[in-house]
Design a protein around this motif. Structure first.
Motif, PDB file in Angstrom:
ATOM      1  N   UNK A  21      49.578 -90.004  26.971  1.00 34.64           N
ATOM      2  CA  UNK A  21      48.701 -89.206  26.118  1.00 34.64           C
ATOM      3  C   UNK A  21      49.526 -88.372  25.138  1.00 34.64           C
ATOM      4  N   UNK A  22      50.593 -87.777  25.632  1.00 35.42           N
ATOM      5  CA  UNK A  22      51.454 -86.985  24.753  1.00 35.42           C
ATOM      6  C   UNK A  22      52.096 -87.861  23.676  1.00 35.42           C
ATOM      7  N   UNK A  23      52.582 -89.019  24.066  1.00 36.32           N
ATOM      8  CA  UNK A  23      53.222 -89.913  23.093  1.00 36.32           C
ATOM      9  C   UNK A  23      52.253 -90.314  21.989  1.00 36.32           C
ATOM     10  N   UNK A  24      51.009 -90.573  22.347  1.00 34.58           N
ATOM     11  CA  UNK A  24      50.032 -91.040  21.366  1.00 34.58           C
ATOM     12  C   UNK A  24      49.493 -89.914  20.487  1.00 34.58           C
ATOM     13  N   UNK A  25      49.271 -88.754  21.068  1.00 33.97           N
ATOM     14  CA  UNK A  25      48.677 -87.670  20.293  1.00 33.97           C
ATOM     15  C   UNK A  25      49.679 -86.957  19.396  1.00 33.97           C
ATOM     16  N   UNK A  26      50.956 -86.986  19.744  1.00 34.17           N
ATOM     17  CA  UNK A  26      51.911 -86.307  18.864  1.00 34.17           C
ATOM     18  C   UNK A  26      52.126 -87.073  17.564  1.00 34.17           C
ATOM     19  N   UNK A  27      51.650 -88.313  17.502  1.00 31.63           N
ATOM     20  CA  UNK A  27      51.652 -89.029  16.223  1.00 31.63           C
ATOM     21  C   UNK A  27      50.595 -88.450  15.286  1.00 31.63           C
ATOM     22  N   UNK A  28      49.550 -87.873  15.895  1.00 29.16           N
ATOM     23  CA  UNK A  28      48.488 -87.227  15.135  1.00 29.16           C
ATOM     24  C   UNK A  28      48.854 -85.783  14.815  1.00 29.16           C
ATOM     25  N   UNK A  29      49.380 -85.093  15.813  1.00 29.03           N
ATOM     26  CA  UNK A  29      49.757 -83.681  15.671  1.00 29.03           C
ATOM     27  C   UNK A  29      51.073 -83.472  16.424  1.00 29.03           C
ATOM     28  N   UNK A  30      52.207 -83.454  15.720  1.00 30.92           N
ATOM     29  CA  UNK A  30      53.512 -83.410  16.383  1.00 30.92           C
ATOM     30  C   UNK A  30      53.705 -82.249  17.341  1.00 30.92           C
ATOM     31  N   UNK A  31      53.018 -81.127  17.097  1.00 28.96           N
ATOM     32  CA  UNK A  31      53.213 -79.967  17.964  1.00 28.96           C
ATOM     33  C   UNK A  31      52.175 -79.861  19.073  1.00 28.96           C
ATOM     34  N   UNK A  32      51.419 -80.932  19.313  1.00 23.48           N
ATOM     35  CA  UNK A  32      50.403 -80.895  20.372  1.00 23.48           C
ATOM     36  C   UNK A  32      51.038 -80.563  21.720  1.00 23.48           C
ATOM     37  N   UNK A  33      50.325 -79.793  22.518  1.00 25.45           N
ATOM     38  CA  UNK A  33      50.779 -79.431  23.863  1.00 25.45           C
ATOM     39  C   UNK A  33      49.881 -80.131  24.881  1.00 25.45           C
ATOM     40  N   UNK A  34      50.437 -81.097  25.597  1.00 23.62           N
ATOM     41  CA  UNK A  34      49.695 -81.800  26.643  1.00 23.62           C
ATOM     42  C   UNK A  34      50.075 -81.201  27.992  1.00 23.62           C
ATOM     43  N   UNK A  35      49.049 -80.850  28.770  1.00 23.45           N
ATOM     44  CA  UNK A  35      49.265 -80.266  30.093  1.00 23.45           C
ATOM     45  C   UNK A  35      48.589 -81.153  31.133  1.00 23.45           C
TER      46      UNK A  35
END
Length: 286
Positions: free
Chosen positions: A77-91
């Motif tokens: 999930x982190x790998x895929x979403x940081x392409x959308x928003x590089x600073x996303x925080x996945x917990x």
């Protein structure tokens, strides 16, 4: 740890921990998971729902709730979403402390793991997305409204709860999108190649609907119409399953309030407004 609140779908109440607020809320799940199992939902979050992550200046928080025996779904999930928003925080949040300890070595900037349950412990921060896949499936249907209410209360403004279920390898998946006002849509996502009929996904409906797939319930009528339309569009099969599904969805949109279009349908994904498939009043009929 079990949850003892009995709730109805009409009167949501918050789940509470049995032995006080300090303990995580919920029960340890079976924990079954596989790489790429949740790729269909990830693709949807990074596609039609990407606007929720792009808005605002603060780094958005996305929670993978109940990630299971392996933290792979949170990592993906982190790998895929940081392409959308590089600073996303996945917990990644898990109620089993051993699972959390096993995931800790995989932490990195933007990806952390902690122990918790439906209370979503984030030290006062509010997530933009909470993804709870194959979690409520293991509870009684009467717990759904309370769990939704508690998770909704944790969302940031404009946030979204995704309550979903899928098969072991992610070829069939369904999820309900829930915002602060309540459920807004039901999405079905299918691997089209080799599919017999769309309603084969019925055994993977979210807990709120899985016992409602019986005559007289809206979701049963929706799946039946989807199957009938798929059968009528059989001539398109000569151009492949994708073209057949595109034609199926286009016809279905004439009768049902679909909220997406061909760009999603070609992926084997179709979303309908919740009001069209919401459970009928009263307990499910078995």
């Amino acid at each position: 740890m079990a949850v003892h609140d009995s709730v109805s779908l009409q009167i949501p109440v918050r789940l509470r921990a049995v032995s006080g607020r300090a303990r995580p809320v919920g029960s340890i799940t079976r924990g079954t998971t596989n790489p790429n199992r949740l790729r269909r939902c990830d693709r949807w979050l990074a596609g039609p729902q990407a606007w929720r992550l792009r808005g605002g200046t603060a780094a958005p928080i996305v929670v993978d709730l109940g990630y299971g025996a392996s933290p792979i779904t949170a990592v993906e999930l982190h790998e895929r979403l940081r392409r959308v928003r590089p600073d996303v925080e996945v917990v990644g949040i898990e109620i089993d402390p051993e699972r959390v300890a096993a995931a800790k070595p995989l932490e990195r900037p933007g990806l952390t793991f902690r122990r918790g349950g439906f209370e979503v412990p984030l030290d006062g921060a509010r997530p933009m997305v909470i993804r709870a896949f194959n979690v409520l499936r293991q509870y009684d249907e009467s717990y759904v409204a309370g769990a939704w209410a508690q998770l909704q209360s944790r969302l940031a403004p404009g946030g979204l709860l995704v309550d979903g279920t899928c098969d072991e390898v992610g070829r069939r998946a369904t999820w309900v999108a829930v915002d602060s006002s309540g459920p807004i849509s039901l999405t079905i996502s299918l691997r089209l190649r080799g599919m017999d009929r769309p309603s084969d996904v019925a055994e993977r409906l979210p807990k709120v609907l899985i016992h409602r797939n019986v005559p007289g319930e809206p979701v049963h009528a929706y799946l039946a119409d989807l199957d009938e339309t798929w059968a009528r569009q059989a001539p398109h099969a000569s151009w492949g399953a994708r073209q057949r599904f595109l034609a199926t969805a286009a016809e279905l949109a004439e009768r049902w309030p679909l909220t997406d279009g061909p760009a999603r349908w070609r992926l084997g994904e179709i979303t309908v407004a919740w009001d069209a498939v919401a459970p009928a009043t009263g307990p499910p009929r078995h």
